[in-house]
Design a protein around this motif. Structure first.
Motif, short mmCIF file in Angstrom:
data_model
loop_
_atom_site.label_atom_id
_atom_site.label_comp_id
_atom_site.label_asym_id
_atom_site.label_seq_id
_atom_site.Cartn_x
_atom_site.Cartn_y
_atom_site.Cartn_z
N VAL A 1 -4.58 44.98 93.35
CA VAL A 1 -3.61 44.48 92.39
C VAL A 1 -2.53 43.75 93.14
CG1 VAL A 1 -2.01 45.12 90.55
CG2 VAL A 1 -4.14 46.37 90.83
N SER A 2 -2.11 42.63 92.62
CA SER A 2 -1.13 41.81 93.31
C SER A 2 0.16 42.55 93.55
CB SER A 2 -0.85 40.55 92.48
OG SER A 2 0.24 39.84 93.01
N THR A 3 0.76 42.33 94.71
CA THR A 3 2.07 42.89 95.01
C THR A 3 3.07 41.77 95.19
OG1 THR A 3 1.49 42.91 97.35
CG2 THR A 3 1.10 44.92 96.11
N ALA A 4 2.90 40.72 94.40
CA ALA A 4 3.78 39.57 94.50
C ALA A 4 5.19 39.92 94.09
CB ALA A 4 3.25 38.44 93.62
N GLU A 5 6.16 39.13 94.56
CA GLU A 5 7.57 39.32 94.24
C GLU A 5 7.75 39.27 92.73
OE1 GLU A 5 11.35 40.21 95.55
OE2 GLU A 5 9.63 39.75 96.81
N GLY A 6 8.57 40.20 92.21
CA GLY A 6 8.87 40.20 90.79
C GLY A 6 8.05 41.18 90.00
N SER A 7 7.14 41.90 90.61
CA SER A 7 6.33 42.88 89.89
C SER A 7 6.46 44.23 90.56
CB SER A 7 4.85 42.46 89.88
OG SER A 7 4.34 42.45 91.19
N ASP A 8 6.27 45.30 89.75
CA ASP A 8 6.23 46.62 90.34
C ASP A 8 5.02 46.73 91.24
OD1 ASP A 8 8.53 47.58 89.14
OD2 ASP A 8 7.46 48.10 87.30
N VAL A 9 5.08 47.62 92.20
CA VAL A 9 4.00 47.75 93.16
C VAL A 9 2.93 48.68 92.59
CG1 VAL A 9 3.37 48.50 95.46
CG2 VAL A 9 5.53 47.34 95.11
N VAL A 10 1.75 48.16 92.36
CA VAL A 10 0.59 48.98 92.01
C VAL A 10 -0.45 48.65 93.05
CG1 VAL A 10 -1.12 49.54 90.27
CG2 VAL A 10 1.17 48.86 89.58
N LEU A 11 -0.66 49.54 93.98
CA LEU A 11 -1.37 49.20 95.19
C LEU A 11 -2.73 49.86 95.21
CD1 LEU A 11 1.67 49.83 97.47
CD2 LEU A 11 0.84 47.63 96.74
N GLU A 12 -3.77 49.05 95.26
CA GLU A 12 -5.12 49.58 95.25
C GLU A 12 -6.03 48.63 96.01
OE1 GLU A 12 -8.24 51.44 92.02
OE2 GLU A 12 -6.37 50.50 91.39
N THR A 13 -6.86 49.17 96.86
CA THR A 13 -7.79 48.34 97.60
C THR A 13 -9.21 48.73 97.23
OG1 THR A 13 -7.77 49.88 99.44
CG2 THR A 13 -6.22 48.04 99.53
N THR A 14 -10.15 47.89 97.60
CA THR A 14 -11.55 48.12 97.26
C THR A 14 -12.18 49.08 98.25
OG1 THR A 14 -11.73 45.92 96.31
CG2 THR A 14 -13.77 47.01 96.92
N LEU A 15 -12.58 50.23 97.77
CA LEU A 15 -13.33 51.18 98.57
C LEU A 15 -14.80 50.95 98.30
CD1 LEU A 15 -13.56 53.73 100.38
CD2 LEU A 15 -13.47 55.07 98.26
N VAL A 16 -15.55 50.59 99.33
CA VAL A 16 -16.99 50.36 99.19
C VAL A 16 -17.71 51.63 99.61
CG1 VAL A 16 -18.96 48.97 99.91
CG2 VAL A 16 -16.70 47.91 99.66
N VAL A 17 -18.48 52.22 98.69
CA VAL A 17 -19.22 53.44 98.97
C VAL A 17 -20.71 53.11 98.98
CG1 VAL A 17 -19.78 55.76 98.17
CG2 VAL A 17 -17.45 54.91 97.97
N LEU A 18 -21.40 53.55 100.02
CA LEU A 18 -22.84 53.31 100.16
C LEU A 18 -23.58 54.63 100.16
CD1 LEU A 18 -22.71 50.79 103.16
CD2 LEU A 18 -22.68 50.24 100.73
N ASN A 19 -24.62 54.72 99.37
CA ASN A 19 -25.58 55.81 99.47
C ASN A 19 -26.79 55.29 100.22
OD1 ASN A 19 -24.12 57.79 97.98
ND2 ASN A 19 -24.62 56.67 96.12
#
Length: 532
Positions: A236-254
């Motif tokens: 989620v964007s953390t651009a100036e002017g927005s609250d911080v909602v921070l999430e990155t892509t976790l890649v899970v492999l079976n």
């Protein structure tokens, strides 16, 4: 009452630590920190401690059945500047995660919402904000000075509680047995059989315990979400002017790891595995061994000719249930022209057996694409990032295929289903149930084309997710197929990583896994699509 003295001692030590911490101008980490801006998803081993110190804001913690921590930060009071990454600091230690806020003195504080795994010990502190916990942690020490402490606990919790407020009130709306003389400023007692120690200490605020509402059990079928956005967790964007909602892509492999003759290779360690994304080595942050529990969905096609053989299907499903380990969880979904969630994920064997026995003859056609899409989007949504698999018993003949056509069958297209399979972290293990002869006899040779397409689609879905296609010539062959599927699952390892190339470019990222064992054969999903 010896346990009470121990708990009071623990509480006193905590209060002393809090007083010393408040006297410090800044939080001094004991080791270099990972910035919240760069890496907000952290995989946490079971029985770890999450310590959250937020002097000038609220803390809301929710217990969730997944292995990672997700943090959201918003400004405590408006108006004010957006929350910046440096205002929230993460310190990672063995079996412990420290989260501390450090907003500038010229701004209002920060409110934190934190999702943490089950079986986590919580240490929470706020001076002016409210502390709220939803779910039952492994243990809790919560301290609030000018705010309230709100505990939303499952009614069936097993816990020993010590809740006090110096100048406020203590109120419990959960079933518990109180010890000692009732007092509206102190409560000592036991929920259920006792177990998790829950300590809550307020100074000026109240301590309130309420019952967590039960999960919505009214849903009869998996919900099909057909949005254009990807189902992989998006940054989620953390651009100036927005609250911080921070999430990155976790890649899970079976990944299925075997010898050349198909025997599972046991005892692999993290250092034995290399994961390449588009040829670039990745840093593995999560490693699940063969003993790590599975979440399994048994998706049963009850349409067409199979409806006359429910007794055999039930018996085979019970046999498959018997092959699972006690810690594995299973859900049951059946479908014809509609999909029905008979049982959500659970390791309650009695409940699963009852649901299998309740399977009834359905009416209608075969909306296979909708049923599988609904399973991935609904049943597996809350366990994304864990070890997940879907065992499909079907002939794959959605009614959109010949001899049906565009006006029949699923709303979901095969291309949409294929994309979902690429984006979902579940391994698909189809068991092809051959009903071709009966359908061709009824509808003519045109049905042969539909069956050829269906087999190719099932084979492709399995390959995309690291699974493989099994064949049941007759319904009676299901028991042997289930035994083969169970053996397959015992050879599955799980790996997780955050891509080094994190930009959201909408590209397909190709994955290749190597194992440093002579002759090792590895099968896993081919890749995934990074959301835009």
């Amino acid at each position: 009452m010896g346990w009470l003295r121990v708990m009071v001692g623990v509480l006193a030590a905590w209060m002393l630590w809090s007083a010393e911490s408040r006297a410090q101008q800044t939080f001094e980490p004991r080791m270099p920190v990972k910035r919240y801006f760069d890496d907000t998803r952290t995989l946490l081993p079971p029985k770890s401690t999450v310590r959250i110190r937020n002097p000038r804001g609220n803390i809301s913690v929710r217990i969730v059945p997944r292995p990672d921590v997700f943090i959201t930060a918003t400004r405590h009071a408006a108006p004010g500047p957006p929350v910046r990454a440096e205002e929230v600091i993460i310190e990672e230690l063995p079996q412990q995660l420290n989260i501390t806020t450090d907003p500038p003195d010229t701004t209002t504080g920060v409110d934190l919402e934190v999702l943490v795994p089950e079986q986590t010990y919580l240490r929470l502190m706020s001076e002016i904000g409210t502390l709220r916990v939803e779910g039952l942690p492994a243990g809790l020490i919560a301290t609030a000075y000018y705010g309230n402490i709100e505990l939303c606990l499952p009614p069936e919790s097993d816990a020993d509680v010590t809740w006090t407020s110096v100048h406020g009130r203590v109120r419990a709306e959960v079933p518990l047995r109180q010890f000692g003389t009732p007092d509206d400023r102190a409560l000592h007692g036991q929920m259920g059989r006792g177990g998790a120690i829950l300590v809550a200490q307020a100074d000026r605020g109240d301590v309130v315990a309420t019952a967590l509402p039960p999960e919505n059990s009214a849903r009869e079928r998996p919900v099909l979400h057909r949005s254009a956005t990807a189902t992989v967790e998006e940054p989620v964007s953390t651009a100036e002017g927005s609250d911080v909602v921070l999430e990155t892509t976790l890649v899970v492999l079976n990944a299925v790891v075997t010898t050349p003759n198909g025997a599972p290779i046991r005892g692999l360690q993290l250092e034995d595995v290399v994961v390449l994304e588009d040829g670039e080595p990745q840093d593995i942050t999560y490693f699940g061994t063969l003993e790590t529990p599975f979440n399994l969905v048994l998706l049963l096609d009850l349409s067409g000719s199979t409806r006359e053989k429910l007794a055999v299907i039930r018996r085979a499903a019970l046999g498959f249930l018997a092959t699972l380990r006690p810690e594995d969880r299973m859900a049951i979904v059946t479908f014809s022209d509609t999909a029905r969630l008979l049982c959500p994920l659970t390791n309650d064997r009695r409940k699963l057996r009852e649901r299998i026995d309740e399977i009834r003859r359905p009416e209608g056609g075969t909306n296979f694409y909708d049923a599988l899409a609904g399973t991935m989007n609904s049943v597996l949504r809350e366990v994304r990032g864990e070890r997940n698999a879907v065992v499909l018993v079907t002939d794959g003949m959605d009614n959109v295929l010949p001899p049906g056509g565009p006006d029949y069958g699923s709303v979901t297209t095969y291309e949409e289903l294929r994309r979902l399979a690429q984006e979902c972290d579940a391994m698909l293990l189809p068991i092809y149930l051959d009903t071709e002869a009966e359908v061709v006899e009824r509808y003519g040779a045109r049905a042969r084309l539909g069956y050829a397409i269906a087999r190719n689609q099932l084979r492709e879905l399995a390959a995309l997710t690291g699974g493989r296609l099994f064949y049941a010539k007759t319904v009676e062959d299901l028991e042997d197929c289930y035994a083969a599927v169970a053996a397959e699952l015992r050879a599955v390892y799980s790996f997780g990583y955050y891509p080094k190339q994190a930009q959201r470019d909408g590209r397909f990222r190709r994955i290749h896994v190597k194992v440093r064992r002579e002759g090792a054969a590895v099968r896993t999903r081919q890749g995934y699509v990074m959301p835009k």
